[in-house]
Write an enzyme that holds these catalytic residues in place. Sequence first.
Site, mmCIF file in Angstrom:
data_model
loop_
_atom_site.group_PDB
_atom_site.id
_atom_site.type_symbol
_atom_site.label_atom_id
_atom_site.label_comp_id
_atom_site.label_asym_id
_atom_site.label_seq_id
_atom_site.Cartn_x
_atom_site.Cartn_y
_atom_site.Cartn_z
ATOM 1 N N GLU A 143 0.869 -1.186 0.000
ATOM 2 C CA GLU A 143 0.000 0.000 0.000
ATOM 3 C C GLU A 143 0.905 1.235 0.000
ATOM 4 O O GLU A 143 1.335 1.696 1.041
ATOM 5 C CB GLU A 143 -0.909 -0.030 1.232
ATOM 6 C CG GLU A 143 -1.980 1.037 1.231
ATOM 7 C CD GLU A 143 -2.779 1.057 2.522
ATOM 8 O OE1 GLU A 143 -3.749 1.833 2.591
ATOM 9 O OE2 GLU A 143 -2.431 0.327 3.471
ATOM 10 N N ALA A 154 -2.285 7.865 7.095
ATOM 11 C CA ALA A 154 -1.222 7.573 8.061
ATOM 12 C C ALA A 154 0.113 7.273 7.393
ATOM 13 O O ALA A 154 1.045 6.817 8.053
ATOM 14 C CB ALA A 154 -1.636 6.385 8.933
ATOM 15 N N HIS A 211 -5.737 5.920 -1.735
ATOM 16 C CA HIS A 211 -4.934 7.060 -1.271
ATOM 17 C C HIS A 211 -4.740 8.005 -2.456
ATOM 18 O O HIS A 211 -3.621 8.282 -2.894
ATOM 19 C CB HIS A 211 -3.607 6.593 -0.682
ATOM 20 C CG HIS A 211 -3.775 5.947 0.659
ATOM 21 N ND1 HIS A 211 -3.862 6.678 1.832
ATOM 22 C CD2 HIS A 211 -3.924 4.651 1.006
ATOM 23 C CE1 HIS A 211 -4.043 5.843 2.844
ATOM 24 N NE2 HIS A 211 -4.089 4.605 2.369
ATOM 25 N N ARG A 243 -21.469 15.517 -9.474
ATOM 26 C CA ARG A 243 -20.997 15.813 -10.831
ATOM 27 C C ARG A 243 -19.729 15.037 -11.179
ATOM 28 O O ARG A 243 -19.444 14.813 -12.357
ATOM 29 C CB ARG A 243 -20.781 17.322 -11.014
ATOM 30 C CG ARG A 243 -22.081 18.062 -11.320
ATOM 31 C CD ARG A 243 -21.833 19.475 -11.819
ATOM 32 N NE ARG A 243 -21.388 20.366 -10.752
ATOM 33 C CZ ARG A 243 -22.211 20.968 -9.906
ATOM 34 N NH1 ARG A 243 -23.519 20.776 -9.987
ATOM 35 N NH2 ARG A 243 -21.742 21.761 -8.963
ATOM 36 N N ASP A 269 -15.667 -1.585 10.781
ATOM 37 C CA ASP A 269 -15.321 -1.664 12.207
ATOM 38 C C ASP A 269 -16.181 -0.750 13.071
ATOM 39 O O ASP A 269 -15.980 -0.656 14.285
ATOM 40 C CB ASP A 269 -13.843 -1.327 12.413
ATOM 41 C CG ASP A 269 -13.483 0.094 11.978
ATOM 42 O OD1 ASP A 269 -14.334 0.764 11.357
ATOM 43 O OD2 ASP A 269 -12.343 0.523 12.254
ATOM 44 N N GLY A 270 -17.145 -0.031 12.452
ATOM 45 C CA GLY A 270 -17.971 0.902 13.204
ATOM 46 C C GLY A 270 -17.315 2.246 13.420
ATOM 47 O O GLY A 270 -17.921 3.144 14.020
ATOM 48 N N HIS A 272 -14.492 3.544 10.820
ATOM 49 C CA HIS A 272 -14.037 4.090 9.540
ATOM 50 C C HIS A 272 -15.162 4.472 8.599
ATOM 51 O O HIS A 272 -14.986 5.359 7.757
ATOM 52 C CB HIS A 272 -13.119 3.075 8.841
ATOM 53 C CG HIS A 272 -11.704 3.110 9.306
ATOM 54 N ND1 HIS A 272 -11.308 2.531 10.485
ATOM 55 C CD2 HIS A 272 -10.591 3.660 8.749
ATOM 56 C CE1 HIS A 272 -10.007 2.727 10.642
ATOM 57 N NE2 HIS A 272 -9.554 3.403 9.604
ATOM 58 N N ASP A 294 -7.857 -3.956 7.692
ATOM 59 C CA ASP A 294 -6.871 -2.867 7.725
ATOM 60 C C ASP A 294 -6.266 -2.785 9.121
ATOM 61 O O ASP A 294 -5.983 -1.699 9.644
ATOM 62 C CB ASP A 294 -7.501 -1.529 7.317
ATOM 63 C CG ASP A 294 -6.457 -0.484 6.922
ATOM 64 O OD1 ASP A 294 -5.338 -0.872 6.555
ATOM 65 O OD2 ASP A 294 -6.757 0.720 6.992
#
EC number: 3.5.1.25
Length: 409
Positions: A143, A154, A211, A243, A269-270, A272, A294
Amino acid sequence: MRGGQGAERAPVLQFTNCRILRGGMLLREDLWVRGGRVLDPEKLFFEERRVADEQRDCGGCILAPGFIDVQMNGGFGVDFSRATEDVGSGVALVAQRILSHGVTSFCPTLVTSPPEVYHKVLPQIPVKSGGPHGAGVLGVHLEGPFISPEKRGAHPEAHIRSFEVNAFHDLLATYGSLDNVRIVTLAPELGRSHEVIQALTAQDICVSLGHSVAHLQAAEEAVQSGATFITHLFNAMLPFHHRDPGIVGLLTSDRLPPGQCIFYGMIADGIHTNPAALRIAHRAHPQGLVLITDAVPALGLGNGRHTLGQMEVEVDGLMACIAGTKTLCGSIAPMDVCVRHFLQATGCSVEAALEAASLHPAQLLGLEKRKGTLDFGADADFVVLDDSLHVQATYISGELVWQAEEARP
């Protein structure tokens, strides 16, 4: 002996009193296993005239394909982006600990790092089959560092890169080797990204978009070049705009190659992703949704300061942020928690929630004949769950590798 020579002489296991997730439905059928693979009982009865050597009563539980996590940065104090002399022992520890969460295969993930980290770490994380020692390693997910500084999240800005003139050689020089790599996340708006996407996909490496500040057209062109995945949808990308919906617009785009399914990762996860956003994504494109954790090295450690690559992370309750900021930096929720939250937040079927953590990631990686399914001939990697989707036991190649204490005889 997984399905190979001598498999026919291997003992036959019959799992009874269970509901099997197969073909998008929970079926009241027995699961037959031999030589590490799911067996067709009709062939056993009528061609070999054999019965099971051992029966195991599952107590009415659900048997689902083992969960597959394609984005996991570490956990239990292990940081995959840390260049040590013994990266393998850290990967092994995480692989063992995630068995209790129903994960049977995963992609260790490295965040944006300097080249020397990739050169040292990547050779130490080979593809590896799962077993009693831990979940299988399907290949590394890289990543970064070819991402947008504006949407770095991060990721340390000092190590973020763009592509130089000879883009693919630049990428090879950065990573060192692609031998153990399965997924690369990059920003499609970067110059020369399309030649890189084509070169990576030619080597059977999955390209993911993330990202990024890409507009929809750049994202569509990336998919036309071979990209098939979106890294943690909604996070670290332009917000949806009517748009120009940006990367999010790929979920309903009509400019993708014919028959192309775009997959997208969701951190359920509640923290993000708001439940309403989860519902929007799932209802727009359910067959592409891939649950990811993640997870960061702080997974399983509790509150306090921890690391993620070159950054310091602070955990407070269910939130993991870059120390001293409100910037989220991964999750501390394991996969089984994400499955349960996704089910509750979207109101989807149990079958859909389980397939988002098993079949869909397998399809993304082109492994759906072997993983993410309990069809005949597939690897017998599966998880035993109660009705509330709490893990009771985990099997890899038909072998019990973890069992909850309350489920033990």
